[in-house]
Structures are given as structure tokens and as C-alpha cells.
Design a protein around this motif. Structure first.
Motif, mmCIF file in Angstrom:
data_model
loop_
_atom_site.group_PDB
_atom_site.id
_atom_site.type_symbol
_atom_site.label_atom_id
_atom_site.label_comp_id
_atom_site.label_asym_id
_atom_site.label_seq_id
_atom_site.Cartn_x
_atom_site.Cartn_y
_atom_site.Cartn_z
ATOM 1 N N LEU A 148 0.782 -0.735 0.028
ATOM 2 C CA LEU A 148 0.170 0.002 0.161
ATOM 3 C C LEU A 148 1.198 1.024 0.216
ATOM 4 O O LEU A 148 -0.350 2.368 -0.349
ATOM 5 N N LEU A 149 2.477 1.332 0.001
ATOM 6 C CA LEU A 149 3.086 2.475 0.308
ATOM 7 C C LEU A 149 2.899 3.285 -0.663
ATOM 8 O O LEU A 149 2.950 4.741 -0.831
ATOM 9 N N ASP A 150 2.513 2.321 -2.206
ATOM 10 C CA ASP A 150 2.915 3.296 -3.049
ATOM 11 C C ASP A 150 1.140 3.874 -3.150
ATOM 12 O O ASP A 150 1.875 5.148 -4.373
ATOM 13 N N CYS A 151 0.477 4.413 -2.662
ATOM 14 C CA CYS A 151 -0.788 4.482 -2.832
ATOM 15 C C CYS A 151 -1.091 5.744 -2.182
ATOM 16 O O CYS A 151 -1.989 6.459 -2.192
ATOM 17 N N GLY A 152 0.001 6.389 -1.594
ATOM 18 C CA GLY A 152 -0.181 7.606 -0.996
ATOM 19 C C GLY A 152 -0.407 7.248 0.583
ATOM 20 O O GLY A 152 -0.416 8.529 1.298
ATOM 21 N N VAL A 153 0.466 6.368 1.113
ATOM 22 C CA VAL A 153 0.131 5.976 2.875
ATOM 23 C C VAL A 153 1.538 6.897 3.264
ATOM 24 O O VAL A 153 2.179 6.872 2.468
ATOM 25 N N ASP A 154 1.113 7.261 4.490
ATOM 26 C CA ASP A 154 2.310 8.469 4.620
ATOM 27 C C ASP A 154 2.424 8.035 6.411
ATOM 28 O O ASP A 154 3.374 8.605 7.245
ATOM 29 N N ASP A 155 1.329 7.528 6.983
ATOM 30 C CA ASP A 155 1.795 7.351 8.298
ATOM 31 C C ASP A 155 1.587 6.010 8.343
ATOM 32 O O ASP A 155 -0.007 5.453 8.212
ATOM 33 N N LEU A 156 2.418 5.782 9.751
ATOM 34 C CA LEU A 156 1.596 3.955 10.080
ATOM 35 C C LEU A 156 1.600 3.782 11.739
ATOM 36 O O LEU A 156 0.863 3.435 12.613
ATOM 37 N N GLY A 157 0.689 4.884 12.885
ATOM 38 C CA GLY A 157 0.013 5.195 13.725
ATOM 39 C C GLY A 157 0.578 4.885 14.744
ATOM 40 O O GLY A 157 1.857 5.325 14.751
ATOM 41 N N GLY A 158 -0.584 4.805 15.970
ATOM 42 C CA GLY A 158 0.663 4.562 17.116
ATOM 43 C C GLY A 158 1.236 2.928 17.315
ATOM 44 O O GLY A 158 0.199 1.711 16.720
ATOM 45 N N VAL A 159 2.801 2.865 17.626
ATOM 46 C CA VAL A 159 3.257 1.523 18.023
ATOM 47 C C VAL A 159 3.584 1.324 18.929
ATOM 48 O O VAL A 159 4.384 1.789 19.379
#
Length: 379
Positions: A283-294
Motif C-alpha cells: 500500500l505504500l505506493d498508494c499515498g500512505v504517509d503514516d503508520l499510526g501508533g505502535v
């Protein structure tokens, strides 16, 4: 102990937010229409499930417990978890629980009363103060709230959130205590009215259609355009669990939906996918810029079968995508005071006579202590 009945002005009609032509345009979007983000961000948090009581009974959810079985996290357990998080270098205390327990949860209400609290929101307020005392910035997801409730909790929260999930009426939300999109949208609007940096999102695969997803994203966009308060939108797939008979959405569905989110939302709103639930690499090439809280110290209590990835795994994901990985605070940069923003960002504009962060949060950011230095090191 129970909440007053909802009023019409606390609800928002989804149909009033969405233009049919805009939906058609969004449905034509493909992953080829978006660019990869120039960087990925994440927050390091400690997860505190304040209570498993919830007035809703969504069929995909394993988090809530029925009356008689629901738990309420005691103060000493909260303090212990908060100390673990601070010692592990976290900056965020994530408080998540089901929507305010209704009158069926007599044991929960009795326990709150024994501890001196009238409502679970009063208890949450004190828990957030505990987090600030320990050196963590609270981010609360307490479900559907009114503007006055959000305004009060904003005194002790760096940011807040609630998942819209969908604007569709789906069977997964059915029942006598059904979750409604009108009330969810009302909460998102109320957060804008009182200037709360806010995270929301959609849940993919709970019986909604492609058109429903597009309409949900555009409804969020419309409310953000009014108030400039949505800092992040999560695109989260439903996942199999002991209560759910929904199939996990396939990679093509998730790619299409993430791309639609990136096109529907303005560039200042982050698009997140949760790396323990979604096929993140795809999905990273689809515009994701954040991976949230880990969290390095606690489970994902909402999805306990799906472990958080280690920070090293996030770094590997970013390296594969050829972009840097940056740790952030729970409040996104454009809502922070100028001195604490990372790089050149356009500050958010509030329509109300107050700053995005209330005094207790601003004081925590500038404090001359280990926590303050930890916060400022990320900026």
C-alpha cells in the motif's frame, strides 16, 4: 450514570455532506493516480484499554465485553502501564474504550461510584492527568461525544479521535443499540467546533460498498474543510476474529481505497494504514504517509491477535519504499505551536477563539524535564 438522549443538533446527515458527482469522480481513482509519500511517520505509544464496556454491540468487534464481564482498568494498573511506557521512550498514552457504558453495566457504574467518579469520562480525565504527570501526552478515543465533553477532555489531551467507520447503514451496526453514522459525524463536527486536533478513519469490509467508502471519505473531507481539524484518516481493514464472519478485504480493494483516500483528502491530512492489520508493503505506493501508533510495551487490545511490528520492522518497510521514517508526537505538526513543528508546515487555522492545544499540553511540551526533552527531540 446514563447519558441524556441525543438531540438533532448532535447528528449530521451524511447525505448533506456529499455531492454525487464528486463521488463518481472519486470512484474513478486508481493507485496510478497518486504518488508515494516522501516520508513515513509513526508515534510510539502505550495502549491503555480503560474499560471494555460499550453501549454498542458491533458484530466485528472483540474488544467489548457484555454486562457482568466488562472490566474497568484500576488506577494502580493505569499508573503502572504509564510508567512502563515512559521508561520505554514512548510519547503517547493511547486511551481507548467502548462508547460510554449504558445502564446495563451496573457493575462498571458501581465501581466508578466507589472510586468517586460519576461517569467514565470523569475517570478518563483523571487518567489523562496521570499520563501528563508521568511524562506522556494523552490521545483519547472515547467514542461518540458531545462538544462540551470534547472541550473538557481537550484540557488534558494532545489530540483525540473516533473512527467514522462508514456512512452506510450496515448490518454490522444493527440492533437495539446500533451505532449510527449520523452520531459519528456529529462527533467529528463537534471536535471541529471546539478546535480539537482529530483522527478519524474508515473500516473496510464490514458490508459497505465501494460507493459507501467514497462517500465516507468525502464526508470527512467536507467536515475538515469547515474546521481544518482532521489531522489523519485511517484506512483500516476488518480482520478475522472470534466474533467476526467478515472476510479480510483483498489487496486490490485496499489499494483502491487508500488511493481514493489520498485523492479525496487535502495534502495536509495524513493517510494511515495500521501496519499490524493491513498489507502495508503493498500500500505504500498508494499515498500512505503514516503508520499510526505502535507500542513497544503493550498489545493492540482491540485486535489482540495481531501484534504490533517492532520499530525496526517499520524502518525496514520505509527503507524498502526508499523513504525516511520519522517518529512524531500524537499531535501532528500543523497543530503544534510554531516552536515545535518539524520542518516547514502550514499551521492549521482555528475558527474558534482558542489555540489547538490547551495550556496543560503546551506546558508539557516546553517543560524542562526528561519528558519535555523527549517530546522536543522529535521536532
Amino acid at each position: 450514570m446514563s447519558r441524556a438522549p441525543e438531540t438533532d443538533d448532535e447528528r449530521v446527515d451524511p447525505d448533506a455532506l456529499v455531492d454525487a458527482d464528486a463521488v463518481d469522480d472519486l470512484l474513478a481513482v486508481t493507485p496510478a493516480d497518486v504518488d508515494p509519500a516522501p516520508e513515513l511517520t509513526f508515534a510510539r505509544n502505550v495502549f491503555l484499554p480503560l474499560t471494555t464496556a460499550c453501549r454498542y454491540t458491533c458484530t466485528y468487534c472483540t474488544f467489548y465485553d457484555v454486562p457482568g464481564e466488562a472490566t474497568l482498568m484500576p488506577p494502580e494498573a493505569i499508573r503502572e502501564q504509564l510508567h512502563f511506557g515512559a521508561e520505554a521512550g514512548c510519547t503517547e498514552a493511547l486511551f481507548t474504550f467502548g462508547d460510554a457504558p449504558d445502564e446495563r453495566y451496573t457493575a462498571v457504574h458501581d465501581q466508578l461510584d466507589d472510586w468517586g467518579y460519576e461517569t467514565v469520562l470523569d475517570y478518563l480525565y483523571d487518567a489523562c492527568e496521570m499520563a501528563l504527570d508521568v511524562g506522556l501526552l494523552p490521545h483519547s478515543n472515547p467514542g461518540d461525544l458531545r462538544a462540551d465533553e470534547l472541550d473538557r477532555l481537550a484540557e488534558v489531551n494532545a489530540s483525540m479521535g473516533v473512527m467514522l467507520e462508514t456512512t452506510a447503514d450496515v448490518d454490522a451496526h444493527a440492533g437495539a443499540r446500533r451505532k449510527t453514522p449520523e452520531r459519528r459525524l456529529g462527533t467529528i463536527r463537534a471536535a471541529g467546533e471546539v478546535a480539537v486536533p482529530f483522527t478519524t478513519g474508515i473500516l473496510v469490509g464490514i458490508g459497505e460498498s465501494r460507493r459507501d467508502r467514497a462517500e465516507s471519505l468525502l464526508a470527512i473531507r467536507e467536515l475538515h474543510d469547515r474546521y481544518d481539524h482532521v489531522q489523519e484518516v485511517i484506512v483500516q481493514p476488518v480482520v478475522p476474529n472470534e466474533r467476526s464472519d467478515f472476510d479480510r478485504p483483498g489487496v486490490p480493494t485496499m489499494r483502491e481505497t487508500v488511493a481514493m483516500a489520498r485523492v479525496a483528502l487535502p495534502s495536509e491530512v495524513s493517510v494511515q494504514v495500521p501496519p499490524n492489520l493491513a498489507p502495508t508493503r503493498d500500500l505504500l505506493d498508494c499515498g500512505v504517509d503514516d503508520l499510526g501508533g505502535v507500542s513497544p510495551v503493550t498489545d493492540d487490545y482491540i485486535n489482540p491477535d495481531y501484534a504490533w511490528p517492532a520499530v525496526e520492522e517499520l524502518s525496514a518497510l520505509a527503507a524498502e519504499a526508499g523513504v525516511p521514517l520519522r517518529e512524531r508526537l500524537p499531535t501532528h505538526d500543523r497543530y503544534l505551536p510554531a516552536a515545535y513543528r518539524c520542518g516547514a508546515v502550514t499551521p492549521a487555522e482555528s475558527e474558534v477563539d482558542r489555540e489547538w492545544l490547551r495550556p496543560a499540553i503546551r506546558e508539557a511540551l516546553r517543560a524542562d524535564d526528561d519528558a519535555g526533552r523527549r517530546y522536543r527531540a522529535l521536532q
